[in-house]
Design an enzyme around this catalytic site. Structure first.
Site, short mmCIF file in Angstrom:
data_model
loop_
_atom_site.label_atom_id
_atom_site.label_comp_id
_atom_site.label_asym_id
_atom_site.label_seq_id
_atom_site.Cartn_x
_atom_site.Cartn_y
_atom_site.Cartn_z
N ASP A 38 0.86 -1.19 0.00
CA ASP A 38 0.00 0.00 0.00
C ASP A 38 0.90 1.24 0.00
O ASP A 38 1.66 1.45 0.95
CB ASP A 38 -0.86 -0.07 1.27
CG ASP A 38 -1.79 1.12 1.42
OD1 ASP A 38 -1.65 2.12 0.68
OD2 ASP A 38 -2.67 1.05 2.30
N ASN B 145 -6.84 12.49 -11.14
CA ASN B 145 -7.55 12.90 -12.37
C ASN B 145 -7.29 14.39 -12.54
O ASN B 145 -6.70 15.03 -11.68
CB ASN B 145 -9.05 12.57 -12.27
CG ASN B 145 -9.70 13.23 -11.08
OD1 ASN B 145 -9.68 14.45 -10.93
ND2 ASN B 145 -10.25 12.42 -10.17
N ASP C 294 -5.94 7.20 -5.49
CA ASP C 294 -6.24 8.61 -5.20
C ASP C 294 -7.07 8.72 -3.92
O ASP C 294 -6.74 9.48 -2.99
CB ASP C 294 -6.99 9.18 -6.41
CG ASP C 294 -7.10 10.69 -6.41
OD1 ASP C 294 -6.56 11.33 -5.51
OD2 ASP C 294 -7.75 11.22 -7.35
N SER D 36 -2.56 4.78 -14.29
CA SER D 36 -3.50 4.52 -15.41
C SER D 36 -3.94 3.07 -15.61
O SER D 36 -4.74 2.81 -16.51
CB SER D 36 -2.94 5.03 -16.76
OG SER D 36 -3.01 6.43 -16.84
N GLY E 78 -5.60 1.10 -13.55
CA GLY E 78 -6.81 0.72 -12.82
C GLY E 78 -8.02 1.16 -13.61
O GLY E 78 -8.28 0.67 -14.71
N VAL E 79 -8.74 2.11 -13.06
CA VAL E 79 -9.96 2.64 -13.69
C VAL E 79 -9.68 3.16 -15.12
O VAL E 79 -10.55 3.08 -15.98
CB VAL E 79 -10.52 3.81 -12.84
CG1 VAL E 79 -11.76 4.42 -13.46
CG2 VAL E 79 -10.85 3.33 -11.44
#
Ligand code: AR6
Length: 170
Positions: free
Chosen positions: A9, A23, A33, A116, A118-119
């Site tokens: 982590d 973002n 984030d 970038s 992940g989501v």
């Protein structure tokens, strides 16, 4: 400059700067984030509000507040849209601009999450090669940064980093 990988982590890492896969609003979100904002406390968002966002591939720095890291370097990586929209260059820009800011602030140790992947759905293996290639290219002109830690949150990402490093070293 040393590059190493670890599973863990990023909010727990004691180093000069950790990177946030943010973002363009810089006002928080999910994934790493969200974890960074939760761990740093509300003052991080307060400082982020003064920054007026950040363009994709660029980077901005704040203090780390309650984090063990002194600084957070925020960079919005590219959203993957098939690969024909400058995604690879923008991802390399994110890594490079974070390292430049770390240098400008005299940081010695910098930890990156997998920006970038992940989501934002950037293909993991390509992203790992870009991360390793960009950091290695930067190493020759780094003066303060002497250790970069690539922090994977899952074993698959760790495996990709390790393979990309092995490839680059062989
Ligand atoms: N430590 C290290 N890595 C983590 C952690 C953590 N605590 N938590 C998640 N990851 P993502 P992106 C990994 O989606 O693709 C946000 O909402 C995660 O498993 O966080 O760049 C932002 O506000 C993955 O490997 O970032 C943006 O809107 C990697 O971090 C958007 O997501 C990146 O996944 C950015 O998307």
């Amino acid at each position: 400059m040393k590059i190493r990988t670890m599973l863990g982590d990023i909010t727990k890492i004691q180093c000069d700067a950790i990177v946030n896969a943010a973002n363009t609003s810089l006002l928080g979100g999910g994934g790493v984030d969200g974890a960074i904002h939760r761990a740093a406390g509300p003052k991080l968002l307060e400082e982020c509000r003064t920054l007026n966002g950040c363009q994709t591939g660029q980077a901005k720095i704040t203090k780390g507040y309650r984090l063990p890291a002194a600084y957070v370097i925020h960079t919005p990586g590219p959203i993957w849209r098939g690969g024909e929209n400058g995604e690879e260059e923008l991802l390399a820009d994110s890594y490079q601009n974070c390292l430049k800011l770390a240098e400008a602030h005299g940081c010695r140790t910098v930890a990156f999450p997998s920006i970038s992947t992940g989501v934002y759905r950037f293909p993991l293996e390509r992203a790992a090669r870009i991360a390793v290639g960009t950091i290695r290219a930067f190493a020759s002109r780094a003066s303060s940064v002497d250790e970069v830690i690539l922090v994977a949150f899952d074993p698959q990402t760790k495996g990709c980093y390790d393979r990309a490093l092995e490839e680059a070293r062989s």
